[in-house]
Design a protein around this motif. Structure first.
Motif, PDB file in Angstrom:
ATOM      1  N   GLU A   1       0.859  -1.188   0.000  1.00 25.78           N
ATOM      2  CA  GLU A   1       0.000   0.000   0.000  1.00 25.78           C
ATOM      3  C   GLU A   1       0.894   1.237   0.000  1.00 25.78           C
TER       4      GLU A   1
ATOM      5  N   ASN B   1      -4.662   5.229  -2.052  1.00 25.68           N
ATOM      6  CA  ASN B   1      -5.845   5.643  -1.291  1.00 25.68           C
ATOM      7  C   ASN B   1      -6.605   6.753  -2.001  1.00 25.68           C
TER       8      ASN B   1
ATOM      9  N   GLU C   1      -8.006   1.878  -2.954  1.00 28.01           N
ATOM     10  CA  GLU C   1      -8.654   1.673  -1.655  1.00 28.01           C
ATOM     11  C   GLU C   1      -9.595   2.839  -1.354  1.00 28.01           C
TER      12      GLU C   1
ATOM     13  N   ASP D   1     -11.717  -0.088   2.265  1.00 28.00           N
ATOM     14  CA  ASP D   1     -10.761   0.102   3.355  1.00 28.00           C
ATOM     15  C   ASP D   1     -11.500   0.268   4.685  1.00 28.00           C
TER      16      ASP D   1
ATOM     17  N   LYS E   1     -10.989  -4.783   3.327  1.00 29.08           N
ATOM     18  CA  LYS E   1      -9.824  -4.607   4.158  1.00 29.08           C
ATOM     19  C   LYS E   1     -10.324  -4.339   5.566  1.00 29.08           C
TER      20      LYS E   1
HETATM   21 CA    CA Z   1      -5.715   2.469   2.963  1.00 28.98          CA
END
Ligand code: CA
Ligand code: C2E
Ligand code: CA
Length: 571
Positions: free
Chosen positions: A354, A413, A445, A475, A496
């Motif tokens: 990530e 993100n 995400e 997320d 997630k």
């Molecule tokens: Ca994240």
């Protein structure tokens, strides 16, 4: 007729042009040259600096939508937060007339939207008409205010509460007769009420206001104090200094409104509390302090209540300084990304990563995103940072591939603000195409709460991302309120789960395990792959494997690391 003289006499308006393109500014100046004095800036930041001191002297702003660093929406959003758009009309100018952009501009308080190419004469007419309409409107409001002042008996029909002046008068007399008794002013409004009206229609909106009115009348009947309606979605309560009453005001009202299905998450009431210091102060000033508290949490869906304190004034200033510092940081390329590996718990192999933003501040050192992202998300400026980070990530993947280094997929993100600021799916596609990176190397995400707040917009974006070939994870699953039902309607490829949201402290261990179990069950039912993040200990890793989890991300395996360290790791 002395033409020259006439022109001078007519040059009574002052126009601010904000546009990064020199030729565009020249064209506008040429159009306006006989009618107005022009101030121009080629970027949003300098223009805002100027506006902070001069917006009272201006008659209109012509604002370009697409500019580097700070786009027109960001400028407009800032102006709105500072209430400048109440006094100063803004016309947005853009290269296209995409409906979504226009709508967003209007939502942010733009008065008009002009798409290029335009006819010069029409632009001039629209500018002059807007200026004169705005002036007339302001004059009208002034007259109405004067007219209604004597009418201090006015009860608002919809909410059944004393309206504005009537409320002010009642509060004023109560304050005077209260001696040294401590009282609170509470400003209340409804989160995203405009959006609520858009979603559910005005009728539902009125119903909501009526419900608030009913609740507040009942509240004051039981606890004393005075409730009032100030127009729009603004309510206020003069509240006695009883902590039970204040708690109930907030708790019960939030619950009551939640019970009505559609009045749920994202549309709840918000409260700004101000402890009245001096009962002789003007009610406007007192109410305004409560509003300052309320404004400090505007657009922040994690906060329902705020208390006024003197530092708040300072905070507004600090935030302004921080924003300027961030802008400087962007210019200096101080924002970078770290990578945190995602691992297969059984084999301990790195199967992904990530990308996490970091700010390498020139004299403060490394700053974590927990400090700057929330502020940037609140005002929408996060998008320009995100744009840069995504670009850097994709260029980095390209450079790895060119050197024949095997890189796993990297996730980036996305903030809610990004969806408003740009076409996320197309932007990512263009970036990948430009760097010749296959779409499967990039994952997206999106946090669960963002999903809940902007359900339709995000779903549309996810659809586009999927059509292109990007994978999408939800997320921070477990942090919000998604039910199995909601989950079914969200077309994501992976959940997630953040352990830290699941109450895993020592006393709650078994509770955490059972929540995790039920979340995993949910995911199983929907055949959704999962990854658990925030894994910090061996015990946790083992427990997760027992529960059938395969993928994890957390300090137990790796912390986020600079890119070159990650390169060594995968090489
Ligand atoms: Ca994240
Ligand atoms: P997130 O997306 O949930 O990212 C995971 C966060 O958890 C990261 O914090 C990571 O360093 C931290 N973390 C990972 N494993 C563990 C662990 O085992 N224990 C603990 N205590 N923490 C762990 P970080 O890097 O500080 O980022 C915080 C948040 O800031 C991120 O949460 C994300 O929401 C946001 N963020 C970070 N980078 C970006 C970005 O480029 N764009 C946007 N829009 N948001 C970003
Ligand atoms: Ca997360």
């Amino acid at each position: 007729m002395g033409v020259g003289f006439d022109m001078e006499a007519k040059k009574q308006h002052r126009v601010l042009i904000i546009d990064d393109a020199f030729t565009n500014r020249e064209i506008l100046k040429e159009i306006l040259k006989d009618e107005a004095e022009v101030v121009e800036f080629d970027n949003g930041k300098d223009a805002l600096d100027y506006l902070m001191d001069h917006f009272y002297d201006l008659d209109i702003v012509l604002l370009d939508l697409v500019m580097p660093e700070m786009n027109g929406f960001e400028v407009l959003e800032f102006m709105r937060r500072k209430h400048m758009t109440d006094y100063l009309p803004v016309i947005m100018i853009s290269a296209d007339d995409e409906e979504r952009n226009m709508e967003y501009a209007f939502d942010l308080g733009a008065i008009d939207f002009i798409a290029r190419p335009f006819s010069e004469r029409i632009v001039l007419r629209r500018v002059l008409t807007t200026i004169s309409l705005f002036e007339k409107q302001k004059e009208l409001i002034r007259q109405i205010d004067v007219q209604f002042k004597p009418d201090d008996q006015k009860i608002d029909e919809l909410t059944g509460l004393p309206y504005k002046q009537n409320f002010y008068n009642k509060v004023h007399s109560q304050l005077l007769s209260s001696g040294n008794m401590k009282l609170w002013m509470v400003a209340i409004d409804i989160d995203h009420f405009k959006l609520f009206n858009n979603f559910y229609g005005w009728e539902k909106g009125d119903q909501y206001l009526r419900l608030m009115g009913r609740y507040l009348s009942e509240f004051t009947r039981r606890h004393g104090g005075i409730a009032g309606y100030l127009g729009g979605d603004d309510f206020a309560v003069l509240c006695p200094n009883k902590s039970a009453a204040m708690e109930e005001l907030e708790k019960k009202m939030t619950q009551d409104t939640k019970r009505h299905k559609s009045f749920g998450v994202g549309f709840g009431p918000k409260f700004g509390f101000y402890e009245i210091e001096n009962n002789a102060d003007s009610v406007e000033k007192i109410y305004n302090n409560a509003v300052i508290a309320l404004d400090s949490i505007a657009g922040d869906y994690t906060k329902r209540v705020a208390w006024y304190d003197l530092e708040m004034i300072g905070n507004v200033q600090n935030e302004f300084e921080l924003l300027s510092d961030i802008q400087r940081g962007v210019d200096n390329k101080e924002f970078v990304f770290y990578l945190q590996p995602k691992v297969d718990m059984k084999t301990k192999k790195v199967v992904g990563a990530e990308a996490l933003a970091r700010w390498q501040h020139h004299d403060k050192g490394l700053i974590s995103p927990g400090v700057f992202i929330p502020i940037l998300e609140k005002n929408g400026f996060v998008s320009s940072i995100d744009y840069d980070i995504w670009n850097m990530v994709i260029e980095w993947i390209a450079s790895m591939l060119k050197n024949n280094v095997k890189v796993p997929p990297v996730s980036i993100n996305i903030s809610r603000a990004d969806i408003y600021a740009m076409n996320v799916a197309e932007t990512l596609q263009e970036m990948c195409d430009k760097s010749k990176v296959d779409y499967e190397y990039l994952e997206v995400e999106i946090t669960e709460t963002a999903y809940m707040e902007d359900f339709d917009l995000i779903n549309a974006m996810v659809e586009k991302l999927h059509a292109i070939g990007f994978k999408v994870s939800m997320d921070d699953f477990g942090s919000g309120y998604s039910s199995l039902n909601a989950l079914k309607n969200m077309d994501v490829d992976m959940l997630k789960i953040d352990m830290r949201f699941l109450d895993f402290d020592h006393e709650n261990h078994s509770k955490g395990v059972s929540i995790l179990e039920s979340v995993l069950n949910m995911a199983n039912t929907l055949a959704l792959p999962t990854i658990v993040e925030g894994v910090e200990t061996k015990d946790q890793a083992e427990m997760l494997m027992e529960q059938g989890c395969e993928l994890a991300q957390g300090y137990y395996y790796y912390r986020p690391m600079p890119v070159d360290e990650f390169e060594k790791l995968v090489k």
